[in-house]
Design an enzyme around this catalytic site. Sequence first.
Site, PDB file in Angstrom:
ATOM      1  N   GLY A 184      15.015  30.674  66.870  1.00  0.00           N
ATOM      2  CA  GLY A 184      15.298  31.789  65.965  1.00  0.00           C
ATOM      3  C   GLY A 184      16.692  32.322  66.199  1.00  0.00           C
ATOM      4  N   HIS A 203      47.708  52.522  62.737  1.00  0.00           N
ATOM      5  CA  HIS A 203      48.245  51.222  63.137  1.00  0.00           C
ATOM      6  C   HIS A 203      48.708  51.279  64.579  1.00  0.00           C
ATOM      7  CE1 HIS A 203      50.359  47.400  62.844  1.00  0.00           C
ATOM      8  NE2 HIS A 203      51.378  47.979  63.459  1.00  0.00           N
TER       9      HIS A 203
HETATM   10  P1  NAD Z   1      14.746  38.039  62.577  1.00  0.00           P
HETATM   11  O1  NAD Z   1      13.671  38.067  61.570  1.00  0.00           O
HETATM   12  O2  NAD Z   1      15.986  38.792  62.346  1.00  0.00           O
HETATM   13  O3  NAD Z   1      15.185  36.520  62.846  1.00  0.00           O
HETATM   14  C1  NAD Z   1      14.244  35.530  63.150  1.00  0.00           C
HETATM   15  C2  NAD Z   1      14.866  34.166  62.879  1.00  0.00           C
HETATM   16  O4  NAD Z   1      13.963  33.181  63.343  1.00  0.00           O
HETATM   17  C3  NAD Z   1      15.113  33.896  61.407  1.00  0.00           C
HETATM   18  O5  NAD Z   1      16.459  33.511  61.228  1.00  0.00           O
HETATM   19  C4  NAD Z   1      14.135  32.772  61.081  1.00  0.00           C
HETATM   20  O6  NAD Z   1      14.641  31.890  60.110  1.00  0.00           O
HETATM   21  C5  NAD Z   1      13.967  32.096  62.442  1.00  0.00           C
HETATM   22  N1  NAD Z   1      12.719  31.359  62.630  1.00  0.00           N
HETATM   23  C6  NAD Z   1      11.474  31.784  62.362  1.00  0.00           C
HETATM   24  N2  NAD Z   1      10.574  30.825  62.711  1.00  0.00           N
HETATM   25  C7  NAD Z   1      11.274  29.795  63.231  1.00  0.00           C
HETATM   26  C8  NAD Z   1      10.925  28.526  63.775  1.00  0.00           C
HETATM   27  N3  NAD Z   1       9.660  28.128  63.868  1.00  0.00           N
HETATM   28  N4  NAD Z   1      11.912  27.708  64.206  1.00  0.00           N
HETATM   29  C9  NAD Z   1      13.204  28.083  64.123  1.00  0.00           C
HETATM   30  N5  NAD Z   1      13.592  29.269  63.619  1.00  0.00           N
HETATM   31  C10 NAD Z   1      12.635  30.113  63.178  1.00  0.00           C
HETATM   32  O7  NAD Z   1      14.034  38.479  63.940  1.00  0.00           O
HETATM   33  P2  NAD Z   1      14.596  38.804  65.398  1.00  0.00           P
HETATM   34  O8  NAD Z   1      15.943  38.278  65.612  1.00  0.00           O
HETATM   35  O9  NAD Z   1      13.485  38.391  66.315  1.00  0.00           O
HETATM   36  O10 NAD Z   1      14.685  40.371  65.365  1.00  0.00           O
HETATM   37  C11 NAD Z   1      13.537  41.149  65.093  1.00  0.00           C
HETATM   38  C12 NAD Z   1      13.909  42.421  64.407  1.00  0.00           C
HETATM   39  O11 NAD Z   1      14.606  43.256  65.294  1.00  0.00           O
HETATM   40  C13 NAD Z   1      14.793  42.191  63.206  1.00  0.00           C
HETATM   41  O12 NAD Z   1      14.420  43.035  62.165  1.00  0.00           O
HETATM   42  C14 NAD Z   1      16.150  42.537  63.700  1.00  0.00           C
HETATM   43  O13 NAD Z   1      17.014  43.021  62.693  1.00  0.00           O
HETATM   44  C15 NAD Z   1      15.848  43.611  64.734  1.00  0.00           C
HETATM   45  N6  NAD Z   1      16.892  43.563  65.743  1.00  0.00           N
HETATM   46  C16 NAD Z   1      18.065  44.150  65.461  1.00  0.00           C
HETATM   47  C17 NAD Z   1      19.083  44.078  66.378  1.00  0.00           C
HETATM   48  C18 NAD Z   1      20.380  44.727  66.051  1.00  0.00           C
HETATM   49  O14 NAD Z   1      20.424  45.567  65.180  1.00  0.00           O
HETATM   50  N7  NAD Z   1      21.448  44.358  66.695  1.00  0.00           N
HETATM   51  C19 NAD Z   1      18.930  43.394  67.566  1.00  0.00           C
HETATM   52  C20 NAD Z   1      17.741  42.784  67.805  1.00  0.00           C
HETATM   53  C21 NAD Z   1      16.718  42.874  66.868  1.00  0.00           C
END
Ligand code: NAD
Length: 465
Positions: A178, A444
Amino acid sequence: MSDTFDMVLLGGGSGGYVAAVRAAQLGMKTAVVEEEKLGGTCLHRGCIPTKVLLRTAELMAAVQDGAAYGMKIPQAAVDYPALIQRKTKIVDQLHRGIQFLMKKNAVTVLNGRGRLRDAHTVEVMSAHGSQTIQGKNLVIATGSTARSLPGVPFGPRVLSSDGALELTAVPQSIVIIGAGAVGCEFASLYHDFGTRVTLLEAAPTLLPLEDQEIGPELGRIFTRRGIAAHAGARVDLGSIRTTDASVTLEAEIQGKVTRFEADYLLVAVGRAPRVEDVGLETTGVKLGPAGTIQVDARQRTGVEGVWAIGDVVGGYQLAHVAAHEGVTAVEDAAGIAPDPMDPNVEPRATYCRPEVGSVGLSEKDARAQGHEVSVGKFPFRANGRALIHGDPDGFVKVVADARTNDILGVHILGPSAADLIAEATLAKFLDATPLEVGHTIHPHPTLTETVGEAALGALGIALNI
Ligand code: NAD
C-alpha cells in the site's frame, strides 16, 4: 441517578476533543468519553509519532549528504531508543496540553469504554465499574482502526502502522503493501534509517488519490533514492508466510512474479471505521455502503440530536478534517448555522521526502467535471530557497478554470509541501483568483514564491520560468 450533559462526545481523538472545547466555549455542559488517552490515533499512534520519526529521518538524510552542504561529518547512525524517547516526550507534552484544555474549559472527561444504550444515553465502563450518562446532544467520534488484508492477520511479523510504531529497533528490511500516505511515509523514513525497503502498490502509481502527476514523479524520486517502489503490483495474499524472524511473499510486477523476503511486512491498505461494539444499533444511526456512518454536510446522522465526525464517517480521514467536522457538528447543535463541510477546501498532506500537499480537484477530475482547465506548473528547481535547502525535486501545480477564473486545485510535491498547501487552501477558501495569488507579494527567497509563480503560470504570465 445519571449525570446529564448538554453535549457528549463519544471519543476524545482529534475530532472529539476539539469539538468538546468548542461546545464548552458555546456554554454547553460537556463530557468526553475516552477509553484510552485523549488525543486518539493522531497523537498516540499516527500523525505525531510518525512525524517525529520523519523529522529524524530527514535530518539523517541531510547529514549523510553532508558533503553537498559543505560539511565534514563522521558516519552518522540512528540511536533508535533515544529517538523513541524523544517521540514519547513530545507525545506526552501534547497529551498534557489536551488535558489542560479540558480543565480550562471545564469539560468532564470520563475514562472508560462508552456504549450507547440509546441515542442519548451512554454507558461508560471502566476497571472501576460502570456509569450511565445522558447527553441532550451526542457526537460520535470513535475513529478508525488499521485494515488488515483478507486472511493475513496482524502479528509479530505482519505489522499495521500501530505495530511499526511499537518496534524497538530499526528493521534491516521491510516490505510495505500500500502506497497511500502511511505506506509512503514509512517507506521514506525507514529508507533514511538504512532499512532495505520494498513498496508494493496495486494501483498504477504511488499515492493514487493525488493528481496524476504526483505519484509517478514521487515514484521516480523514491526509486532514485534507492527505495524499491513498485506500482501496479499484484500481491498474492496466499503466498504470505511468516517465520519467527522473517516474512516472505510473492507479487506479480509487470507480468513477472517476484519473491520478496524481509524482516517485517507492513500492511498500509487503509483504515476501517470503528463502529463495532458502540451500540449504534440502539440509536437508529445508519451505516453507508462503505461501513461508515452516513452524515450530511453539517455532520447530522439523521437521528435527532446525534452527529458523527472524523474517521468513522469516512471522506478524508485526516485529523484536521475531523477537528473541523467537530466544530461544525457542535455549532450546528448550538443552532448557529455553521458553513457546511466542503471537501474541496480540505487540504491533504503526506510527509514523505519530498512531501506532498494538495487541495481541491486534480487536473483529471477538473476536466471530467467539464471545466475549461488551465494549468500552471512551477518546479522547485527554479526556486532559490529550494536550491539552498538542497531540495530541488518536485513542483507546484495550480489547476484553474480559465472561464470562471476559479482556482480548482493546487498540488505540491516538494519541500515543505504540507506547509505550503496552507496558502492555497486559504486562497480557495476566500475564493481568490490565480491573479490574486500571483500578485500577492511573496517574501524572497522563500519556498512560498513557487505558489505565486504557479498561479501566474495558470495565466501564462509566470515570471521566473
Ligand atoms: P490509503 O487508503 O490512503 O492508501 C492505501 C493504499 O493501499 C492505496 O493506494 C491502495 O491502492 C493500496 N492497496 C490496497 N490494497 C492493496 C493490495 N492488496 N496490494 C497493494 N496495494 C494495495 O490508506 P493508508 O495509507 O493506510 O492511510 C489510512 C488513512 O489514514 C488514509 O485516509 C490517510 O489519508 C490517513 N493518513 C493520513 C496521513 C497524513 O495526512 N499524512 C498519514 C497517514 C495516514
